[in-house]
Design an enzyme around this catalytic site. Structure first.
Site, PDB file in Angstrom:
ATOM      1  N   GLY A  50      -4.494   9.666   6.013  1.00 34.57           N
ATOM      2  CA  GLY A  50      -5.098   8.460   5.430  1.00 34.57           C
ATOM      3  C   GLY A  50      -5.580   7.505   6.499  1.00 34.57           C
ATOM      4  N   ASP A  51      -6.371   6.522   6.054  1.00 33.07           N
ATOM      5  CA  ASP A  51      -6.884   5.467   6.927  1.00 33.07           C
ATOM      6  C   ASP A  51      -7.740   6.013   8.077  1.00 33.07           C
ATOM      7  OD1 ASP A  51      -5.206   3.591   5.468  1.00 33.07           O
ATOM      8  OD2 ASP A  51      -3.555   4.536   6.524  1.00 33.07           O
ATOM      9  N   GLU A  52      -8.489   7.070   7.807  1.00 33.52           N
ATOM     10  CA  GLU A  52      -9.287   7.683   8.865  1.00 33.52           C
ATOM     11  C   GLU A  52     -10.677   7.073   8.983  1.00 33.52           C
ATOM     12  OE1 GLU A  52      -8.211   9.401   6.165  1.00 33.52           O
ATOM     13  OE2 GLU A  52      -6.891  11.026   6.792  1.00 33.52           O
ATOM     14  N   GLY A  53     -11.118   6.328   7.955  1.00 34.81           N
ATOM     15  CA  GLY A  53     -12.478   5.788   7.972  1.00 34.81           C
ATOM     16  C   GLY A  53     -13.332   6.405   6.873  1.00 34.81           C
ATOM     17  N   LYS A  54     -12.707   6.722   5.738  1.00 31.90           N
ATOM     18  CA  LYS A  54     -13.466   7.351   4.641  1.00 31.90           C
ATOM     19  C   LYS A  54     -14.481   6.387   4.030  1.00 31.90           C
ATOM     20  CE  LYS A  54      -9.587   8.409   2.580  1.00 31.90           C
ATOM     21  NZ  LYS A  54      -8.587   8.282   3.637  1.00 31.90           N
ATOM     22  N   GLY A  55     -14.051   5.116   3.824  1.00 32.12           N
ATOM     23  CA  GLY A  55     -14.926   4.148   3.158  1.00 32.12           C
ATOM     24  C   GLY A  55     -16.222   3.969   3.925  1.00 32.12           C
ATOM     25  N   ASN A  84      -3.200   2.165  -4.192  1.00 35.05           N
ATOM     26  CA  ASN A  84      -2.523   2.513  -2.940  1.00 35.05           C
ATOM     27  C   ASN A  84      -3.536   2.703  -1.821  1.00 35.05           C
ATOM     28  OD1 ASN A  84      -3.526   4.764  -4.270  1.00 35.05           O
ATOM     29  ND2 ASN A  84      -1.841   6.109  -3.710  1.00 35.05           N
ATOM     30  N   HIS A  87      -9.707   0.759   1.552  1.00 36.51           N
ATOM     31  CA  HIS A  87     -10.843   1.085   2.399  1.00 36.51           C
ATOM     32  C   HIS A  87     -11.388  -0.195   3.023  1.00 36.51           C
ATOM     33  CE1 HIS A  87     -11.583   4.981  -0.062  1.00 36.51           C
ATOM     34  NE2 HIS A  87     -10.609   5.087   0.805  1.00 36.51           N
ATOM     35  N   THR A 175       3.841   3.011  -1.886  1.00 33.04           N
ATOM     36  CA  THR A 175       3.305   1.720  -1.460  1.00 33.04           C
ATOM     37  C   THR A 175       3.727   0.588  -2.396  1.00 33.04           C
ATOM     38  OG1 THR A 175       1.328   2.221  -2.730  1.00 33.04           O
ATOM     39  CG2 THR A 175       1.246   2.714  -0.378  1.00 33.04           C
TER      40      THR A 175
HETATM   41  P1  IMP Z   1       2.079   6.140  -2.980  1.00 32.07           P
HETATM   42  O1  IMP Z   1       0.774   6.847  -2.945  1.00 32.07           O
HETATM   43  O2  IMP Z   1       1.948   4.658  -3.180  1.00 32.07           O
HETATM   44  O3  IMP Z   1       3.066   6.763  -3.918  1.00 32.07           O
HETATM   45  O4  IMP Z   1       2.729   6.292  -1.521  1.00 32.07           O
HETATM   46  C1  IMP Z   1       3.259   7.522  -1.062  1.00 32.07           C
HETATM   47  C2  IMP Z   1       3.051   7.713   0.419  1.00 32.07           C
HETATM   48  O5  IMP Z   1       1.663   7.819   0.695  1.00 32.07           O
HETATM   49  C3  IMP Z   1       3.572   6.552   1.271  1.00 32.07           C
HETATM   50  O6  IMP Z   1       4.114   7.081   2.462  1.00 32.07           O
HETATM   51  C4  IMP Z   1       2.338   5.768   1.592  1.00 32.07           C
HETATM   52  O7  IMP Z   1       2.478   5.061   2.770  1.00 32.07           O
HETATM   53  C5  IMP Z   1       1.285   6.866   1.672  1.00 32.07           C
HETATM   54  N1  IMP Z   1      -0.037   6.375   1.303  1.00 32.07           N
HETATM   55  C6  IMP Z   1      -0.516   6.141   0.073  1.00 32.07           C
HETATM   56  N2  IMP Z   1      -1.781   5.709   0.121  1.00 32.07           N
HETATM   57  C7  IMP Z   1      -2.121   5.676   1.410  1.00 32.07           C
HETATM   58  C8  IMP Z   1      -3.323   5.334   2.099  1.00 32.07           C
HETATM   59  O8  IMP Z   1      -4.372   4.990   1.509  1.00 32.07           O
HETATM   60  N3  IMP Z   1      -3.272   5.433   3.455  1.00 32.07           N
HETATM   61  C9  IMP Z   1      -2.168   5.852   4.124  1.00 32.07           C
HETATM   62  N4  IMP Z   1      -1.043   6.196   3.521  1.00 32.07           N
HETATM   63  C10 IMP Z   1      -1.007   6.097   2.177  1.00 32.07           C
END
Ligand code: IMP
Length: 516
Positions: A50-55, A84, A87, A175
């Protein structure tokens, strides 16, 4: 599987040439069958954690479609996840974040669908809609459609997340946005959907849910109305994670009734299925599927148990839209950070750099910790949604290669090329040694991250400042291009585009992939 001598040989080959060899698909694009692919369709999913720059990648692809005179409109579809996601977007000097709303829909000719595979929190959606309109100074009326079948998330699901955390003594959790309990409710056939909020008996349905949960909390001597849930509007105002109490039933219903009025007044909710059918047959419509989270967070393919709960792979498009097949998508892109990976959550990967937060005394850090500290600060590695400092991991090529293969990714967008220090080699993991010293490859599941030792190679870096403003791949420093060449040779996944800075124009396409 790679071994040390194969990797060393590859390194010698790539780094001994005077001119770095060409990247991307130029030689083998022809081998990719395109017959059953719908033209002007692309998917962007996360290739790491996650948070790689998709948006911003979605915005770059929107630009490429809008420049095409054969196209009238671009539809950006979110098919999984919910609030969760975060972007971060930046355009014309303005920065803002989107969580549930598809990226780029403030632009002319760009429209968004929040589809049935998503988990939607209507109150937060109402706030986000207003904030995005204000930040982008645009009128979003008529720009967004929300599936009536999307999974409904209320503060009750968020309270359930609090309970889960309590019952597991804080060991398991997401989250705090109620994503896990919402998907669990759907799979268990107990959940509500957006259509339920719009139905005439919505108050009865929600009151029943509230009272059921109240009893469960009472069994643990807890009062549901006092449970703290995220306050999205206040968090945005203060740029911090701020909470508020859930409140008693009338208060809970009152907040929902405001959100309900908003959904009705903006005419957001519809059956998205016929829209897909219409767009599929309209050659002037480009479709862009915007993933959230990443393959590394997929519940089956990722770092279980610290994963999200939706199908973050390209195949999630099938269940999340119930119309499009993954194989119909023309461009299947995974986004990764080029020189490192960041991670939010409790997971502990073998490649993680031990880095305290805050760093009290920088002189006590070893060179890798100092590098990770530079990365965290320069790339602002703090959660868009949670504001938590992210963990910094050395690049793991086995992990990325696995995510690409299993996630349906065909080519990579490598972001953050500007996060590099010329004097600090890039440490890259190409495999692991198990407790018997055998070389093993990446395997999903956190359990397999214990008792293994990453095998690293150090590759020469480049001056991060020098990549900014580059217009073509040839403008990039030689070591940067060699690094990317090594990356694609080991992962087996070609690089389709790179980004060289946070702005939407800091983006270069590798000739070959988009041309074919
Ligand atoms: P949930 O998706 O809120 O249930 O979170 C589960 C796990 O996924 C947790 O470790 C979060 O930190 C991670 N997570 C959820 N959404 C993101 C995101 O957009 N970026 C990075 N980590 C995420």
């Amino acid at each position: 599987m790679s071994n040390k001598s194969v990797i060393a040989k590859l390194q010698r080959k790539i780094y001994s040439t005077k001119t770095p060899s060409k990247l991307g698909f130029s030689n083998n694009r022809k081998n990719i069958p395109t017959t059953n692919r719908r033209p002007h369709t692309s998917a962007v999913i996360g290739g790491a954690l996650g948070d790689e720059g998709k948006g911003r990648t979605v915005v770059n692809l929107i630009n490429r479609s809008l420049e095409n005179p054969d196209l009238d409109q671009v539809i950006v579809v979110r098919f999984q996840g919910g609030n969760n996601a975060g972007h971060s977007l930046e355009s014309g000097g303005i920065k803002w974040a989107q969580h549930q709303i598809p990226s780029g829909i403030h632009r002319d000719q760009v429209y968004g669908i929040m589809d049935s595979g998503m988990v939607v929190h209507p109150e937060d959606l109402m706030t986000e809609y207003q904030l995005v309109s204000q930040a982008t100074r645009s009128d979003l009326t008529g720009k967004l459609k929300l599936s009536a079948d999307a999974i409904f998330c209320s503060d009750l699901e968020r309270a359930k997340e609090v309970l889960n955390r309590f019952l597991s003594h804080g060991a398991k959790g997401g989250t705090g946005r109620g994503i896990g309990p919402s998907y669990a409710g759907h799979l268990d056939r107990q959940g509500l959907h957006i259509r339920d909020l719009l139905s005439d008996d919505w108050q009865e349905k929600l009151s029943n849910k509230y009272q059921q949960l109240e009893k469960i909390f009472a069994a643990f001597d807890m009062n549901l109305s006092e449970i703290e849930v995220p306050d999205f509007l206040e968090s945005k105002k203060q740029n911090l994670s701020v909470g508020r109490t859930l409140g008693k039933l009338p208060e809970f219903l009152d907040r929902l009734s405001q959100a309900r009025r908003f959904l009705l007044s903006e005419e957001l909710v519809t059956n998205t299925f016929p829209l897909h059918h219409q767009y599929f047959h309209d050659p002037k419509t480009a479709m862009l599927f915007e993933g959230s989270q990443a393959v590394g967070l997929n519940p089956w393919l990722g770092t279980y148990p610290d994963v999200t709960t939706s199908d973050t792979s390209l195949f999630g498009i099938q269940t999340g839209t119930r119309y499009w097949l993954a194989e119909q998508i023309r461009y299947r892109l995974g986004v990764i950070k080029a020189t490192y990976t960041s991670s939010v959550g409790q997971r502990r990967m073998a490649t993680q750099v031990d880095l305290p937060y805050p760093v009290e005394d920088p002189s006590q850090l070893d060179s890798y910790q100092a590098w990770a500290d530079y990365v965290r600060t320069k790339a602002h590695e703090f959660g868009t949604t949670t504001k938590r400092p992210r963990d910094i991991l050395h690049m793991d090529l086995g992990f990325i290669g696995y995510n690409a293969r299993m996630g349906g990714i065909e080519a990579l967008v490598a972001t953050h090329l500007d996060i590099a220090l010329e004097d600090e080699p890039i440490k890259v993991c190409w495999g692991y040694a198990n407790s018997s010293g055998e070389i093993v490859t990446y395997q999903p599941g956190l359990v397999y991250q214990a008792d293994i030792t990453p095998q690293y190679i150090e590759l020469p870096s480049w001056d991060g400042l020098r990549v900014q403003g580059a217009q073509t791949m040839e403008d990039l420093p030689d070591n940067c291009r060699r690094y990317l060449g090594f990356f694609q040779a080991v992962t087996g996944v070609p690089i389709a585009a790179v980004t060289t800075g946070p702005n939407e124009y800091d983006y270069i396409e590798v000739p070959g992939y988009f041309d074919g």
